[in-house]
Design an enzyme around this catalytic site. Structure first.
Site, PDB file in Angstrom:
ATOM      1  N   TYR A 137     -39.910 -47.247 -13.512  1.00  0.00           N
ATOM      2  CA  TYR A 137     -41.161 -46.996 -14.225  1.00  0.00           C
ATOM      3  C   TYR A 137     -41.480 -45.342 -13.707  1.00  0.00           C
ATOM      4  O   TYR A 137     -42.447 -45.138 -12.712  1.00  0.00           O
ATOM      5  CB  TYR A 137     -42.063 -47.902 -13.913  1.00  0.00           C
ATOM      6  CG  TYR A 137     -43.365 -47.753 -14.716  1.00  0.00           C
ATOM      7  CD1 TYR A 137     -43.664 -46.612 -15.789  1.00  0.00           C
ATOM      8  CD2 TYR A 137     -44.534 -48.786 -14.377  1.00  0.00           C
ATOM      9  CE1 TYR A 137     -44.804 -46.613 -16.437  1.00  0.00           C
ATOM     10  CE2 TYR A 137     -45.664 -48.401 -15.266  1.00  0.00           C
ATOM     11  CZ  TYR A 137     -45.718 -47.366 -16.103  1.00  0.00           C
ATOM     12  OH  TYR A 137     -47.242 -47.170 -16.777  1.00  0.00           O
ATOM     13  N   LYS A 164     -38.590 -46.403 -17.910  1.00  0.00           N
ATOM     14  CA  LYS A 164     -39.459 -45.992 -18.816  1.00  0.00           C
ATOM     15  C   LYS A 164     -40.064 -44.663 -18.304  1.00  0.00           C
ATOM     16  O   LYS A 164     -40.644 -44.621 -17.512  1.00  0.00           O
ATOM     17  CB  LYS A 164     -40.341 -47.093 -18.726  1.00  0.00           C
ATOM     18  CG  LYS A 164     -41.584 -47.045 -19.400  1.00  0.00           C
ATOM     19  CD  LYS A 164     -42.688 -48.071 -19.253  1.00  0.00           C
ATOM     20  CE  LYS A 164     -44.239 -47.763 -19.553  1.00  0.00           C
ATOM     21  NZ  LYS A 164     -45.170 -48.702 -19.356  1.00  0.00           N
TER      22      LYS A 164
END
Length: 297
Positions: A137, A164
């Protein structure tokens, strides 16, 4: 179920009661709402879910509820936002017992940042010790992992299955997609540029806008898949003001207000997040109305 992370994967809010306990009934309703719309996955305890504020017990309870309600229909990704390998592994090991399909893990970000070798080892150790697939992330503005390092982690650590990409705007995402790392999937979280992200090759999204207006985001994804770029652009222009209205230091509180306007229960906010102001409330309502989102009142 073979893990397939693609398409629209909304990061859900973490509903809380007035006394700051997880409101698991409200969470179940949100999971069911998104499943009924046809989302491709569910993410919990990320930034939109106030993951940085959650205890281990809260994180496990929320992940367990999402897994049970989803019942294997789509993948469930659980976020961990901590500042040491030891704590990430502690959270991840406990969360793994709920049956989630993957963990979404930020880099460490308080004050000191590891070098590239330590970053690779960080993700390798988390994958090894939790036994779960990992999604990087990449969101922390002052601790962004360079695209070259992300690509290296994806290619060198087999159980790191995706990234992500949020921080660093479209340029960082473009660099990653250009590198086309064979070891993992690149998902976008650049909310104001979801449409061009898909055109550049992002395999899907995990971003806050998906939680607020999932119908619009699903319709846009489908439009891109069938090559209807005019429809996708029209939906971009509806989504953009919604993102502008929820983007801010109290983003999760704004999101919960936007859900309430639609008759959805996002629960209470955690202290010390700033409550929504009248001006913010008006901006949210105006953006939702302009996007043709049905409001409860």
């Amino acid at each position: 179920m073979t893990l397939d992370l693609h398409g629209i994967i909304p990061p859900l809010v973490s509903p809380f009661t007035a006394d700051e306990q997880p409101d698991l009934d409200a969470l179940r309703a949100e999971v069911r709402y998104h499943l009924d719309l046809g989302v491709h996955g569910i993410c919990v305890t990320g930034s939109t879910g106030d993951g940085q504020m959650l205890s281990l017990e809260d994180s496990v309870a929320i992940a367990d509820t999402a897994v049970r309600e989803t019942a294997g229909q789509v993948p469930v990704v659980a976020g961990i936002i901590q500042d040491s390998t030891r704590e990430v592994v502690r959270y991840g090991t406990a969360i793994a017992g709920t049956g989630v399909d993957a963990l979404q893990v930020t880099p460490v970000h308080y004050l000191f940042q590891p070098d590239e070798e330590r970053t690779v080892e960080y993700y390798r150790r988390i994958a090894d010790e939790t036994g779960l697939p990992i999604v990087i992330y990449n969101v922390i503005p002052y601790a962004l992992i360079p695209a070259t390092t992300v690509a290296r982690v994806l290619n060198e650590v087999p159980d790191v299955v995706g990234v992500k990409q949020s921080g660093g705007n479209i340029h960082q995402l473009a660099d990653l997609l250009h590198m086309d790392p064979a070891g993992g999937t690149v998902l976008t979280a650049v909310d104001d540029l979801l449409y061009p992200s898909y055109l550049l090759g992002a395999k899907g999204a995990i971003s806050a806008t998906l939680t607020v207006v999932p119908e619009l985001c699903l319709a846009q994804w489908d439009a891109v898949q069938r090559g209807d770029l005019a429809a996708a652009l029209e939906l971009h222009n509806k989504q953009l003001p919604v993102w502008r209205a929820i983007d801010g230091p109290n983003m999760t509180v704004r999101i919960k207000e936007a859900l309430a306007m639609q008759g959805r229960n996002g629960g209470h906010a955690l202290s010390p997040l700033t409550p929504v102001s009248d001006a913010e409330r008006q901006a949210l309502r105006a953006a939702l109305i302009a996007a043709d989102v049905k409001l409860a009142s």
